[in-house]
Design a protein around this motif. Structure first.
Motif, PDB file in Angstrom:
ATOM      1  N   GLY A 143       0.700   3.475  -3.491  1.00 50.50           N
ATOM      2  CA  GLY A 143      -0.187   4.606  -3.279  1.00 50.50           C
ATOM      3  C   GLY A 143      -1.598   4.126  -2.997  1.00 50.50           C
ATOM      4  O   GLY A 143      -1.810   2.934  -2.818  1.00 50.50           O
ATOM      5  N   PRO A 144      -2.566   5.008  -2.949  1.00 51.44           N
ATOM      6  CA  PRO A 144      -3.928   4.545  -2.689  1.00 51.44           C
ATOM      7  C   PRO A 144      -4.343   3.490  -3.707  1.00 51.44           C
ATOM      8  O   PRO A 144      -4.146   3.660  -4.909  1.00 51.44           O
TER       9      PRO A 144
ATOM     10  N   ASP B 257       3.245   4.782   7.437  1.00 56.34           N
ATOM     11  CA  ASP B 257       4.366   5.202   6.604  1.00 56.34           C
ATOM     12  C   ASP B 257       5.658   5.248   7.414  1.00 56.34           C
ATOM     13  O   ASP B 257       6.728   4.885   6.915  1.00 56.34           O
TER      14      ASP B 257
ATOM     15  N   SER C 101     -13.040   6.957  -3.145  1.00 55.08           N
ATOM     16  CA  SER C 101     -12.280   7.359  -4.327  1.00 55.08           C
ATOM     17  C   SER C 101     -12.785   8.710  -4.812  1.00 55.08           C
ATOM     18  O   SER C 101     -13.999   8.936  -4.867  1.00 55.08           O
TER      19      SER C 101
ATOM     20  N   THR D 240       0.835  -1.202   0.000  1.00 56.27           N
ATOM     21  CA  THR D 240       0.000   0.000   0.000  1.00 56.27           C
ATOM     22  C   THR D 240       0.867   1.249   0.000  1.00 56.27           C
ATOM     23  O   THR D 240       0.574   2.216  -0.710  1.00 56.27           O
TER      24      THR D 240
ATOM     25  N   LEU E 129     -10.775   3.265  -1.429  1.00 59.93           N
ATOM     26  CA  LEU E 129      -9.326   3.186  -1.607  1.00 59.93           C
ATOM     27  C   LEU E 129      -8.659   3.013  -0.254  1.00 59.93           C
ATOM     28  O   LEU E 129      -9.141   3.499   0.765  1.00 59.93           O
TER      29      LEU E 129
ATOM     30  N   THR F 175      -1.432   5.436   6.485  1.00 64.03           N
ATOM     31  CA  THR F 175      -1.484   6.585   7.391  1.00 64.03           C
ATOM     32  C   THR F 175      -0.059   7.019   7.721  1.00 64.03           C
ATOM     33  O   THR F 175       0.913   6.321   7.392  1.00 64.03           O
TER      34      THR F 175
ATOM     35  N   GLU G 284     -10.751   5.235   2.376  1.00 65.66           N
ATOM     36  CA  GLU G 284     -11.330   6.515   1.970  1.00 65.66           C
ATOM     37  C   GLU G 284     -12.064   6.330   0.647  1.00 65.66           C
ATOM     38  O   GLU G 284     -11.740   5.422  -0.123  1.00 65.66           O
TER      39      GLU G 284
ATOM     40  N   ILE H  64      -3.400   1.773   8.182  1.00 61.06           N
ATOM     41  CA  ILE H  64      -4.012   2.025   6.869  1.00 61.06           C
ATOM     42  C   ILE H  64      -5.374   2.663   7.113  1.00 61.06           C
ATOM     43  O   ILE H  64      -6.038   2.358   8.105  1.00 61.06           O
TER      44      ILE H  64
ATOM     45  N   ARG I 282      -5.171   3.707   1.857  1.00 64.45           N
ATOM     46  CA  ARG I 282      -3.942   4.507   1.862  1.00 64.45           C
ATOM     47  C   ARG I 282      -3.236   4.317   3.191  1.00 64.45           C
ATOM     48  O   ARG I 282      -3.856   4.048   4.207  1.00 64.45           O
TER      49      ARG I 282
END
Length: 166
Positions: free
Chosen positions: A73-74, A125, A109, A69, A117, A121, A107, A104, A119
């Motif tokens: 990316g998303p 990260d 799209s 992920t 999607l 967090t 959200e 994660i 992504r």
């Protein structure tokens, strides 16, 4: 029967890198034996690198999904399941754990409000970045302890390994 690295007796001396004993270099007689030795060495290296993680509480599957992920990316749950080569319901369980842990986020799209999607967090990260740093440091330390010829050989082998996986 020819001796393989897996069955070879371990020499008394230890390698300059870490505390793993050296195994005598033997000449493989067949492509099958050579490929087996390569497979075993790559598996051991991958297993050892996986140990260099910033978050030990995450399972291997969760960490792998988090890494994908972050790298891609998303992305949708279906795409993540495809990358991990698992079923979407199985990936959904993994993602639920990552969402519950705050690694994660889901959200909507921007293109299609019906599509969800995934992504990474900021805490997720941070774990990915720290894990990469640890893995690179672990490998760089061992790489630096090799002779110049050994490093040169591994650099050449890297390109060949990349072709094998492509």
């Amino acid at each position: 029967m020819p001796e393989t690295l897996a069955s070879a007796p371990i020499a008394a001396d230890t390698a300059a890198v870490g505390s793993t004993p050296r195994r005598p270099a033997t000449r493989r007689t067949s492509t099958a034996e050579q490929s087996t030795e390569l497979r075993l060495a790559v598996m051991r290296l991958a297993r050892r690198l996986r140990q260099e993680r910033a978050e030990a509480e995450l399972s291997a599957a969760q960490f792998s999904a988090l890494m994908w992920t972050a790298a891609e990316g998303p992305l949708t749950l279906g795409r993540l399941a495809e990358l991990e080569r698992v079923t979407p319901p199985s990936m959904n369980r993994t993602v639920n754990c990552l969402v519950d842990g705050g690694w994660i986020a889901r959200e909507a799209s921007p293109d299609d409000g019906r599509k969800v999607l995934l992504r990474v967090t900021e805490p997720g990260d941070a774990i990915v970045r720290e894990t990469r740093r640890r893995r690179e440091a672990w490998l760089a330390k061992r790489f630096a302890a090799l002779t110049a010829d050994e490093r040169e050989t591994l650099v050449a082998a890297t390109a060949i390994l990349a072709r094998l996986t492509g």
